[in-house]
Design an enzyme around this catalytic site. Structure first.
Site, PDB file in Angstrom:
ATOM      1  N   ASP A   1       0.837  -1.266   0.147  1.00  0.00           N
ATOM      2  CA  ASP A   1      -0.327  -0.073  -0.076  1.00  0.00           C
ATOM      3  C   ASP A   1       0.844   1.277  -0.327  1.00  0.00           C
ATOM      4  O   ASP A   1       1.995   0.985   0.689  1.00  0.00           O
ATOM      5  CB  ASP A   1      -0.909  -0.253   1.459  1.00  0.00           C
ATOM      6  CG  ASP A   1      -2.006   1.159   0.948  1.00  0.00           C
ATOM      7  OD1 ASP A   1      -1.386   1.810   2.270  1.00  0.00           O
ATOM      8  OD2 ASP A   1      -2.378   1.248   0.337  1.00  0.00           O
TER       9      ASP A   1
ATOM     10  N   GLU B   1       1.666  -0.006  -4.494  1.00  0.00           N
ATOM     11  CA  GLU B   1       0.679   0.839  -5.379  1.00  0.00           C
ATOM     12  C   GLU B   1       1.793   2.042  -5.695  1.00  0.00           C
ATOM     13  O   GLU B   1       2.222   2.559  -4.165  1.00  0.00           O
ATOM     14  CB  GLU B   1      -0.299   0.748  -4.413  1.00  0.00           C
ATOM     15  CG  GLU B   1      -1.675   1.863  -4.964  1.00  0.00           C
ATOM     16  CD  GLU B   1      -2.427   2.149  -3.792  1.00  0.00           C
ATOM     17  OE1 GLU B   1      -3.306   2.895  -4.065  1.00  0.00           O
ATOM     18  OE2 GLU B   1      -1.894   2.291  -2.228  1.00  0.00           O
TER      19      GLU B   1
END
Ligand code: TEU
Ligand code: CA
Length: 520
Positions: A195, A258
């Site tokens: 993330d 990401e």
């Protein structure tokens, strides 16, 4: 495909666990629910699942606020449920990719509870504390700094104040988080989607960010400034290389990052000598205008910028962005499926894309997402793309025997049971396209060439020794005439032209896509 790593020839399927399948009637999807749907995924033909966070969490940001990196939140089940799911995936030849949320923890994580308890706590420096704030904003609105009454200092949070950022310059933080990765890798987890990878390191002088000259009213407030000192810092690449080294302690694992950055910066996350992320996520198709010119440009720019040895990847949607079928319409969504599944590299689907799911309108009283609650009416809300998967035509489309946490909306009609055996359904098209990649390895490892946009028709070839495959995508809303070298149709978006021999000038329907094996 003997010369490629598993993740290179894979189609990955993102599961948003709250919305895939509920097994205990609380209206929220869970691990036992996913377990009951594995055979559906095998029939779809995907190779790996990426599961959004399932760790203990107060759910302020629905799991992206982690309170324990080595546990399973009871809402999703138990560690036994997890172990069984992993074993059953592997037994079916499927891989599991977990979400890793390193940039911030939950403010209920014991580490933060300790850190905020006193300025002298051994974990004080595990987070970013300062006597005064600077102008760094939160992605979810307002300042990125929260004044904590207990010790009268500010702590930084790139997202919610319930998501305090970790200090990755602290070696103890690194050691603890790398151990969390090893915990799951030892269990056999096949990789991680990391993330907000580009946000993990901040400027150590905490310099203010400069104004964003391109800011327009109506945009989320955090766009007012250019993220210079709190994103994409030079030191991030050493950190990513260290994280990669942890995964490389185990055979055959994949590191996906990401990263919302322009192409040239994105490419730097492959790292020096390809020792960074295996796959810096390529979000170009999430943001580009849907016409042949723009898509051709994105493909050429991205492919052209790939460093030597870098493996590409493509995706059309995720749990933070409007669904593709809502962005471009049902008929073009079939063209988008053919585009995605004929491009080179690792491909990722977002659950429900194979059903043509659309964003569901969410009434104010139904809103769950903090991004919408914090900055209502700016279109930041992500609930519309996170609604439950429709499985059949029973109440709540078989997703739950209780009340679904988000409404199903019109998607209930186009449920799996209704369209799985329909010869021309979008689900049948996805299965056909994924199958074609197995039948024609050129679609997996063939060179991409001759990317051309003409009359809003996008065409390109995948070429490998002795094989040329042509892809023709009519992005028009009206029929067009195209000219091509002779070949045989392998698939069409309307699934009604397979086997046809075509050459010279042909008519393509509006929003039609064709894959042809060209005669040599
Ligand atoms: O998203 C990061 C991110 O940049 C997105 O939040 C995006 O900015 C936002 O959705 C605006 O559309 C990741 C996760 O994917 C997201 O679900 C989390 O909320 C966020 O990080 C914080 O962990
Ligand atoms: Ca449940």
């Amino acid at each position: 495909m003997q010369d490629l790593a598993w993740w290179q020839h894979s189609v990955v399927y993102e599961i948003y666990p709250r919305s895939f399948q509920d097994s205990n009637g609380d209206g929220i999807g869970d691990l036992k629910g996913i377990l009951t749907r594995l055979d559906y995924l095998v029939r779809l033909g995907i190779d790996a699942v990426w599961i959004s966070p399932i760790y203990p969490s107060p759910m302020a940001d629905f799991g992206y606020d982690v309170a324990d990196y080595c546990g399973i939140d009871p809402i999703f089940g138990t560690m036994e449920d997890f172990d069984l799911l992993l074993a059953e995936l592997h037994r079916r030849g499927l891989r599991m990719i977990l979400d890793f949320v390193p940039n911030h923890t939950s403010d209920q994580h014991p580490w933060f509870l300790e850190s905020r308890s006193s300025r002298h706590n051994p974990k004080r420096d595990w987070y970013l504390w300062r006597d005064e704030s600077n102008n760094w904003p939160s992605h979810f609105g307002g300042s990125g700094w929260e004044l904590d009454a207990t010790t009268n200092q500010y702590y930084y949070h790139a997202f919610l104040k319930q998501q305090p950022d970790l200090n990755w310059r602290n070696p103890d933080v690194k050691a603890a988080m790398f151990d969390a990765l090893r915990f799951w890798l030892r269990k056999g987890v096949d990789g991680f989607r990391v993330d907000v990878m580009w946000l993990m390191i901040k400027d150590d002088q905490f310099r203010d960010n400069p104004p964003n000259p391109g800011y327009q009213l109506g945009q989320p407030s955090h766009h007012r400034l250019l993220p210079i000192y709190n994103a994409d810092r030079p030191e991030i690449h050493d950190l990513v290389a260290e994280m990669r080294a942890v995964l490389d302690e185990f055979p055959d694992r994949v590191l996906i990052g990401e990263i919302y950055l322009p192409i040239e910066k994105l490419m730097t996350y492959y790292g020096r000598d390809m020792r960074g992320a295996h796959l810096p996520f390529n979000f170009q198709l999430l943001q580009c205008a849907w016409n042949a010119e723009s898509v051709a440009q994105v493909i050429s720019d991205y492919q052209g910028a790939l460093p030597a040895g870098a493996w590409p990847n493509w995706v059309l949607g995720n749990h933070d962005k409007p669904r593709i079928a809502s962005r471009i319409g049902a008929s073009q969504a079939r063209v988008a499926a053919m585009l995605l599944l004929t491009l080179p590299g690792t491909l990722t689907l977002y659950y429900g894309e194979e059903l043509g799911m659309t964003d569901v309108p969410i009434a104010p009283e139904q809103v769950q997402d903090p991004a919408e609650k914090n900055e209502p009416g700016l279109g930041q809300g992500r609930d519309p793309e996170r609604t439950p998967m429709p499985w059949d035509d029973s109440p709540s489309a078989g997703f739950t025997s209780g009340t679904p946490w988000l409404p199903l909306g019109d998607n209930a009609a186009s449920n799996v049971a209704a369209i799985e055996h329909a010869p021309r359904s979008i689900l049948t098209l996805y299965r056909r396209l994924i199958d074609l990649r197995r039948i024609h390895p050129t679609l997996v490892r063939g060179k991409l060439q001759s990317v051309i946009a003409e009359n809003d028709v996008l065409r390109y070839e995948r070429v490998e020794l002795g094989t040329r495959i042509l892809v023709l995508l009519n992005m028009n809303r009206k029929p067009v005439r195209v000219t091509l070298h002779s070949g045989t149709v392998l698939a069409s978006t309307s699934l009604d032209r397979e086997g046809q021999k075509l050459s010279g000038t042909i008519d393509m329907e509006a929003a039609e896509g064709l894959i042809l094996s060209l005669d040599l």
